[in-house]
Design a protein around this motif. Sequence first.
Motif, PDB file in Angstrom:
ATOM      1  N   GLY A  35      -5.415  -0.757  -1.560  1.00 12.69           N
ATOM      2  CA  GLY A  35      -4.557  -0.894  -2.741  1.00 12.69           C
ATOM      3  C   GLY A  35      -3.678  -2.117  -2.761  1.00 12.69           C
ATOM      4  N   ARG A  36      -3.605  -2.853  -1.666  1.00 12.92           N
ATOM      5  CA  ARG A  36      -2.633  -3.947  -1.585  1.00 12.92           C
ATOM      6  C   ARG A  36      -3.151  -5.246  -2.199  1.00 12.92           C
ATOM      7  N   PHE A  37      -4.450  -5.489  -1.965  1.00 10.89           N
ATOM      8  CA  PHE A  37      -5.061  -6.732  -2.443  1.00 10.89           C
ATOM      9  C   PHE A  37      -6.200  -6.400  -3.397  1.00 10.89           C
ATOM     10  N   LEU A  54       2.715  -0.215  -7.250  1.00  8.17           N
ATOM     11  CA  LEU A  54       2.018  -1.454  -7.608  1.00  8.17           C
ATOM     12  C   LEU A  54       0.965  -1.786  -6.548  1.00  8.17           C
ATOM     13  N   HIS A  55       1.208  -1.351  -5.323  1.00  4.92           N
ATOM     14  CA  HIS A  55       0.198  -1.501  -4.265  1.00  4.92           C
ATOM     15  C   HIS A  55      -0.707  -0.266  -4.175  1.00  4.92           C
ATOM     16  N   ALA A  56      -0.802   0.437  -5.273  1.00  5.31           N
ATOM     17  CA  ALA A  56      -1.771   1.518  -5.495  1.00  5.31           C
ATOM     18  C   ALA A  56      -1.671   2.687  -4.510  1.00  5.31           C
ATOM     19  N   ASP A  57      -2.038   2.468  -3.248  1.00  8.74           N
ATOM     20  CA  ASP A  57      -2.081   3.605  -2.319  1.00  8.74           C
ATOM     21  C   ASP A  57      -0.747   3.746  -1.571  1.00  8.74           C
ATOM     22  N   GLU A  58       0.354   3.620  -2.302  1.00  8.96           N
ATOM     23  CA  GLU A  58       1.689   3.874  -1.754  1.00  8.96           C
ATOM     24  C   GLU A  58       2.187   5.168  -2.406  1.00  8.96           C
ATOM     25  N   ILE A  59       1.709   6.263  -1.828  1.00  7.50           N
ATOM     26  CA  ILE A  59       1.769   7.561  -2.492  1.00  7.50           C
ATOM     27  C   ILE A  59       3.192   8.119  -2.646  1.00  7.50           C
ATOM     28  N   LEU A 110       8.823   0.698  -7.434  1.00  2.00           N
ATOM     29  CA  LEU A 110       8.803   1.682  -6.341  1.00  2.00           C
ATOM     30  C   LEU A 110       7.574   1.498  -5.461  1.00  2.00           C
ATOM     31  N   HIS A 111       7.804   1.246  -4.190  1.00  2.00           N
ATOM     32  CA  HIS A 111       6.753   1.001  -3.192  1.00  2.00           C
ATOM     33  C   HIS A 111       6.998   1.902  -1.986  1.00  2.00           C
ATOM     34  N   CYS A 112       6.178   1.693  -0.932  1.00  2.11           N
ATOM     35  CA  CYS A 112       6.523   2.194   0.400  1.00  2.11           C
ATOM     36  C   CYS A 112       5.950   1.231   1.425  1.00  2.11           C
ATOM     37  N   ASP A 113       6.399   1.404   2.675  1.00  5.62           N
ATOM     38  CA  ASP A 113       5.924   0.573   3.790  1.00  5.62           C
ATOM     39  C   ASP A 113       4.946   1.424   4.611  1.00  5.62           C
TER      40      ASP A 113
HETATM   41 ZN   LIG Z   1       4.072  -2.154  -1.806  1.00  4.85          ZN
END
Ligand SMILES: [Zn+2]
Length: 374
Positions: free
Chosen positions: A91-93, A39-44, A168-171
């Motif tokens: 990708g976050r905002f 959802l934050h796009a560039d969280e590959i 599904l995201h990542c930090d």
């Molecule tokens: Zn995220």
Amino acid sequence: MKIVHHALLPSTPGAQFELVSLHFGTPGTGPKAALQAALHADEIPALLVAHHLRERLAELEAAGRIVGEIVLVPAANPIGLSQRLLQAPQGRFETGSGENFNRHYADLAADAAARIGEPLSGEAADNVARVRVALRAAAAALPARSALQSLRKTLLGLAIDADIVLDLHCDNDALLHLYTATPVWPQVEPLARLLGARAVLLAAESGDHPFDEACSMVWPALAERLGAGPARPLPPSCIAVTVELRGENDVDHALAARDAQALIDYLVTCGVIAGTPPALPPALCEATPLAGCMPVIAPRGGVLAWRRHPGDRLAAGDAVADLIDPFSGELSVLASPVDGLFFARECRRFAIAGMSVGKVAGAQALRQGKLLSA
Ligand SMILES: [Zn+2]
């Protein structure tokens, strides 16, 4: 596998994005799971896990093992994926509004309650089914006056009637960890064990309505609005979790295959996929309050030289990193704000004043208000 293309409202003529959803199984024949990646796009890492899931779910469907319905959105944010600023992914905002793509999902409780009309019955299953119909209608009636609203509406519409929602995201640089709403933690605990989660952060309301809470917390809100109780039961019927698949550079086929297997094992445990539920591995952590997740803040700008790594247990006051002013040579030490697990840190190695550069999961709820990072 059925593939559905959802056209999003173009921001400007000619700028057309679309969302793709993959549908496995048959709606209405059993529980529904909705999964979405990045959802934050560039969280590959999430995109790679979704790629593995797509293949695995197609095999399971061919083997007749999808009991109900599984919807997988393999790349949940085509707008963010296209955004770049001076070669850096953004990708976050959403760059036009500055809004975080994982905030401000609609609270459908009032609209869904109004659509239900008749009082709840004495049958929980009937009430849950009626609420799902109302939630679908409420999501379909949401306005979509911008590309961002159109994205949020489409994603919510795909997931709002699901029994299980896995976002599904990542930090940045982190251990695998989960965010979920406190009331659903008992149902999420098997997922934490299957994934080998090293931290689980709980909040009844984390602020600004992220996707998972929009899906899960509408149920207790509706139970209250509709006067549910023992005679008119409306059990909470959506388990929603934000899964942080480690750090942004943890993009690896072996890890992704293992994570996809853990998610599938969880769907077996929940009865969405037929099979013998796997034995649960031991828990690697206790859940802690999101309000106890404390940031390590850089008081001024400088070179960030870490002394500790994600996974380290810290005591309050322990040195975590050195912050070095390259002009003066002055070195200051950043200390852990609490006792807890150091589970996430910045990838960048230069801090600016006021920047949150790391996160320590402590056991005591110390913060109030909006609990998620920007
Ligand atoms: Zn995220």
